[in-house]
Design a protein around this motif. Structure first.
Motif, PDB file in Angstrom:
ATOM      1  N   GLU A 192       0.811  -1.216   0.000  1.00  0.00           N
ATOM      2  CA  GLU A 192       0.000   0.000   0.000  1.00  0.00           C
ATOM      3  C   GLU A 192       0.845   1.267   0.000  1.00  0.00           C
ATOM      4  O   GLU A 192       0.383   2.340  -0.379  1.00  0.00           O
ATOM      5  N   HIS A 193       2.081   1.151   0.426  1.00  0.00           N
ATOM      6  CA  HIS A 193       2.968   2.310   0.487  1.00  0.00           C
ATOM      7  C   HIS A 193       3.804   2.474  -0.783  1.00  0.00           C
ATOM      8  O   HIS A 193       4.453   3.494  -0.963  1.00  0.00           O
ATOM      9  N   MET A 194       3.782   1.470  -1.650  1.00  0.00           N
ATOM     10  CA  MET A 194       4.568   1.514  -2.893  1.00  0.00           C
ATOM     11  C   MET A 194       3.656   1.885  -4.047  1.00  0.00           C
ATOM     12  O   MET A 194       3.295   1.056  -4.885  1.00  0.00           O
ATOM     13  N   VAL A 195       3.276   3.147  -4.090  1.00  0.00           N
ATOM     14  CA  VAL A 195       2.279   3.601  -5.055  1.00  0.00           C
ATOM     15  C   VAL A 195       2.802   3.620  -6.482  1.00  0.00           C
ATOM     16  O   VAL A 195       2.032   3.586  -7.443  1.00  0.00           O
ATOM     17  N   GLU A 196       4.132   3.684  -6.651  1.00  0.00           N
ATOM     18  CA  GLU A 196       4.728   3.733  -7.988  1.00  0.00           C
ATOM     19  C   GLU A 196       5.099   2.357  -8.526  1.00  0.00           C
ATOM     20  O   GLU A 196       5.591   2.235  -9.652  1.00  0.00           O
ATOM     21  N   VAL A 197       4.860   1.316  -7.732  1.00  0.00           N
ATOM     22  CA  VAL A 197       5.252  -0.034  -8.135  1.00  0.00           C
ATOM     23  C   VAL A 197       4.014  -0.851  -8.483  1.00  0.00           C
ATOM     24  O   VAL A 197       3.104  -0.995  -7.671  1.00  0.00           O
ATOM     25  N   THR A 198       4.013  -1.382  -9.687  1.00  0.00           N
ATOM     26  CA  THR A 198       2.920  -2.250 -10.108  1.00  0.00           C
ATOM     27  C   THR A 198       3.176  -3.657  -9.589  1.00  0.00           C
ATOM     28  O   THR A 198       4.245  -4.221  -9.822  1.00  0.00           O
ATOM     29  N   ASN A 199       2.215  -4.220  -8.889  1.00  0.00           N
ATOM     30  CA  ASN A 199       2.344  -5.553  -8.294  1.00  0.00           C
ATOM     31  C   ASN A 199       3.595  -5.617  -7.407  1.00  0.00           C
ATOM     32  O   ASN A 199       4.577  -6.304  -7.727  1.00  0.00           O
ATOM     33  N   ALA A 200       3.550  -4.895  -6.318  1.00  0.00           N
ATOM     34  CA  ALA A 200       4.695  -4.774  -5.419  1.00  0.00           C
ATOM     35  C   ALA A 200       5.250  -6.120  -4.930  1.00  0.00           C
ATOM     36  O   ALA A 200       6.473  -6.310  -4.923  1.00  0.00           O
ATOM     37  N   PRO A 201       4.410  -7.076  -4.512  1.00  0.00           N
ATOM     38  CA  PRO A 201       4.965  -8.358  -4.038  1.00  0.00           C
ATOM     39  C   PRO A 201       5.819  -9.054  -5.089  1.00  0.00           C
ATOM     40  O   PRO A 201       6.914  -9.538  -4.787  1.00  0.00           O
ATOM     41  N   LEU A 202       5.326  -9.106  -6.320  1.00  0.00           N
ATOM     42  CA  LEU A 202       6.077  -9.772  -7.382  1.00  0.00           C
ATOM     43  C   LEU A 202       7.346  -9.007  -7.718  1.00  0.00           C
ATOM     44  O   LEU A 202       8.423  -9.606  -7.879  1.00  0.00           O
ATOM     45  N   ALA A 203       7.240  -7.683  -7.814  1.00  0.00           N
ATOM     46  CA  ALA A 203       8.412  -6.860  -8.141  1.00  0.00           C
ATOM     47  C   ALA A 203       9.491  -6.989  -7.067  1.00  0.00           C
ATOM     48  O   ALA A 203      10.677  -7.129  -7.385  1.00  0.00           O
ATOM     49  N   CYS A 204       9.084  -6.969  -5.809  1.00  0.00           N
ATOM     50  CA  CYS A 204      10.050  -7.076  -4.713  1.00  0.00           C
ATOM     51  C   CYS A 204      10.691  -8.462  -4.681  1.00  0.00           C
ATOM     52  O   CYS A 204      11.895  -8.593  -4.419  1.00  0.00           O
ATOM     53  N   ALA A 205       9.894  -9.496  -4.938  1.00  0.00           N
ATOM     54  CA  ALA A 205      10.426 -10.854  -4.942  1.00  0.00           C
ATOM     55  C   ALA A 205      11.447 -11.040  -6.057  1.00  0.00           C
ATOM     56  O   ALA A 205      12.534 -11.598  -5.838  1.00  0.00           O
ATOM     57  N   LEU A 206      11.120 -10.567  -7.252  1.00  0.00           N
ATOM     58  CA  LEU A 206      12.029 -10.696  -8.390  1.00  0.00           C
ATOM     59  C   LEU A 206      13.300  -9.877  -8.174  1.00  0.00           C
ATOM     60  O   LEU A 206      14.406 -10.338  -8.457  1.00  0.00           O
ATOM     61  N   ALA A 207      13.117  -8.654  -7.675  1.00  0.00           N
ATOM     62  CA  ALA A 207      14.273  -7.786  -7.439  1.00  0.00           C
ATOM     63  C   ALA A 207      15.220  -8.418  -6.424  1.00  0.00           C
ATOM     64  O   ALA A 207      16.444  -8.440  -6.617  1.00  0.00           O
ATOM     65  N   CYS A 208      14.677  -8.936  -5.323  1.00  0.00           N
ATOM     66  CA  CYS A 208      15.511  -9.571  -4.293  1.00  0.00           C
ATOM     67  C   CYS A 208      16.156 -10.852  -4.807  1.00  0.00           C
ATOM     68  O   CYS A 208      17.315 -11.151  -4.476  1.00  0.00           O
ATOM     69  N   GLY A 209      15.418 -11.610  -5.616  1.00  0.00           N
ATOM     70  CA  GLY A 209      15.974 -12.839  -6.175  1.00  0.00           C
ATOM     71  C   GLY A 209      17.160 -12.548  -7.089  1.00  0.00           C
ATOM     72  O   GLY A 209      18.210 -13.184  -7.000  1.00  0.00           O
ATOM     73  N   MET A 251      26.820  -5.867  -0.532  1.00  0.00           N
ATOM     74  CA  MET A 251      25.934  -4.728  -0.757  1.00  0.00           C
ATOM     75  C   MET A 251      26.419  -3.846  -1.909  1.00  0.00           C
ATOM     76  O   MET A 251      25.618  -3.151  -2.539  1.00  0.00           O
ATOM     77  N   LEU A 252      27.712  -3.875  -2.175  1.00  0.00           N
ATOM     78  CA  LEU A 252      28.230  -3.141  -3.328  1.00  0.00           C
ATOM     79  C   LEU A 252      27.564  -3.617  -4.606  1.00  0.00           C
ATOM     80  O   LEU A 252      27.405  -2.851  -5.565  1.00  0.00           O
ATOM     81  N   PHE A 253      27.159  -4.877  -4.626  1.00  0.00           N
ATOM     82  CA  PHE A 253      26.536  -5.450  -5.805  1.00  0.00           C
ATOM     83  C   PHE A 253      25.009  -5.398  -5.726  1.00  0.00           C
ATOM     84  O   PHE A 253      24.338  -5.203  -6.744  1.00  0.00           O
ATOM     85  N   THR A 254      24.449  -5.589  -4.524  1.00  0.00           N
ATOM     86  CA  THR A 254      22.991  -5.609  -4.429  1.00  0.00           C
ATOM     87  C   THR A 254      22.371  -4.232  -4.611  1.00  0.00           C
ATOM     88  O   THR A 254      21.256  -4.122  -5.133  1.00  0.00           O
ATOM     89  N   ALA A 255      23.067  -3.169  -4.184  1.00  0.00           N
ATOM     90  CA  ALA A 255      22.500  -1.820  -4.303  1.00  0.00           C
ATOM     91  C   ALA A 255      22.215  -1.442  -5.760  1.00  0.00           C
ATOM     92  O   ALA A 255      21.081  -1.080  -6.102  1.00  0.00           O
ATOM     93  N   PRO A 256      23.204  -1.530  -6.670  1.00  0.00           N
ATOM     94  CA  PRO A 256      22.884  -1.230  -8.071  1.00  0.00           C
ATOM     95  C   PRO A 256      21.942  -2.255  -8.690  1.00  0.00           C
ATOM     96  O   PRO A 256      21.121  -1.912  -9.565  1.00  0.00           O
ATOM     97  N   ALA A 257      22.038  -3.521  -8.252  1.00  0.00           N
ATOM     98  CA  ALA A 257      21.149  -4.552  -8.796  1.00  0.00           C
ATOM     99  C   ALA A 257      19.689  -4.228  -8.469  1.00  0.00           C
ATOM    100  O   ALA A 257      18.807  -4.342  -9.331  1.00  0.00           O
ATOM    101  N   ILE A 258      19.419  -3.836  -7.230  1.00  0.00           N
ATOM    102  CA  ILE A 258      18.058  -3.470  -6.835  1.00  0.00           C
ATOM    103  C   ILE A 258      17.603  -2.233  -7.599  1.00  0.00           C
ATOM    104  O   ILE A 258      16.451  -2.155  -8.072  1.00  0.00           O
ATOM    105  N   PHE A 259      18.483  -1.247  -7.743  1.00  0.00           N
ATOM    106  CA  PHE A 259      18.128  -0.019  -8.449  1.00  0.00           C
ATOM    107  C   PHE A 259      17.664  -0.319  -9.877  1.00  0.00           C
ATOM    108  O   PHE A 259      16.588   0.129 -10.302  1.00  0.00           O
ATOM    109  N   PHE A 260      18.461  -1.071 -10.617  1.00  0.00           N
ATOM    110  CA  PHE A 260      18.132  -1.317 -12.019  1.00  0.00           C
ATOM    111  C   PHE A 260      17.013  -2.345 -12.165  1.00  0.00           C
ATOM    112  O   PHE A 260      16.198  -2.272 -13.103  1.00  0.00           O
ATOM    113  N   ALA A 261      16.951  -3.312 -11.247  1.00  0.00           N
ATOM    114  CA  ALA A 261      15.854  -4.279 -11.296  1.00  0.00           C
ATOM    115  C   ALA A 261      14.518  -3.559 -11.103  1.00  0.00           C
ATOM    116  O   ALA A 261      13.550  -3.789 -11.845  1.00  0.00           O
ATOM    117  N   LEU A 262      14.460  -2.679 -10.115  1.00  0.00           N
ATOM    118  CA  LEU A 262      13.228  -1.935  -9.868  1.00  0.00           C
ATOM    119  C   LEU A 262      12.906  -0.969 -10.996  1.00  0.00           C
ATOM    120  O   LEU A 262      11.734  -0.748 -11.328  1.00  0.00           O
TER     121      LEU A 262
END
Length: 266
Positions: A192-209, A251-262
């Protein structure tokens, strides 16, 4: 040793909650400081921390963060090219004082440490960044924890026996699955707080994966650098954990990965 590591870990978590939660100038300054220390640690391993090549690297990292703060991203490529030109000038003028490996590492360090870690701040500044930024920690620290647990219980096949004998393929898979699950649950709770993200659960799961796969590569890459230069830790700044790069290597790798994945998943 365990108690020291535990206490340091708790303090790091508390500081992360406060600094990342606040965001803005506080997070920017902290990110820049961590990048500077991390760059110093990398240069120290290659014995360039107090050499002219190191000074140029520090200056380039500083210039990068200034451009980031003033939102002048169009000049970042110019800084990279100027730094490379300076490195090569020093290389030829002082030849044979520096080897090609030192010049390469000096240039590489700017991106490996300063640029890549800056994406923690950049994710925090995204739309919904107040919530999305925690995916960096879920995919990094969450992956580490899940990989360790699965590896201890089911690990039989070595992932990288030379670099990290204790890591297993089963643990790596468990780390990715665990991080993706954490991302899914996080997205469900805060959708509910991620108003700019379509299907937040799926996007977050894929980004973290995705980020958790890259996280493990980052962890092994940091180990490879240390092995190449015969050191156990990058430093001793964080009791029980080593240096900044020892704690934030993945985290040096996850930070840019999350940015571009999202960026693509939103």
């Amino acid at each position: 040793m365990f108690t020291t590591r535990l206490i340091s870990g708790i303090i790091l978590v508390i500081l992360s909650l406060l600094i990342v939660g606040k965001g803005g100038a506080l997070l920017f300054v902290t990110s820049a400081a961590i990048s500077a220390i991390g760059l110093f640690e990398l240069y120290r391993v290659t014995r360039m921390q107090d050499k002219l090549l190191g000074a140029v690297g520090y200056a380039a990292a500083c210039a990068y963060y200034l451009l980031l703060w003033f939102e002048q991203g169009q000049y970042i490529t110019l800084v990279a090219i100027a730094a490379l030109m300076l490195f090569m000038t020093i290389y030829v003028v002082t030849f044979p004082k520096y080897g090609t490996e030192q010049v390469t590492v000096a240039f590489f360090g700017i991106f490996y440490v300063a640029v890549m870690f800056s994406y923690l701040y950049q994710v925090r500044m995204m739309a919904d960044g107040k919530y999305l930024v925690w995916l960096i920690f879920l995919s990094s620290w969450g992956c580490d924890t899940c990989a360790y647990c699965v590896g201890v219980l089911f690990g039989k096949h070595k992932l990288a026996p030379v670099l990290s004998p204790k890591k297993s393929i089963e643990g790596a898979v468990g780390g990715v699955a665990g991080a993706a699950l954490l991302g899914l649950l996080y997205g469900m709770v805060f959708r509910e707080h991620m108003v700019e993200v379509t299907n937040a659960p799926l996007a977050c799961a894929l980004a973290c994966g995705i980020a958790s796969v890259i996280s493990q590569i980052g962890d092994l890459a940091a180990s490879a650098i240390k092995r190449n230069h015969g050191v156990k830790d990058y430093g001793h700044l964080i009791p029980g954990h080593g240096g900044v790069l020892d704690r934030f290597d993945s985290m040096l790798f996850t930070a840019p990965a999350i940015f571009f994945a999202l960026t693509f998943l939103k």
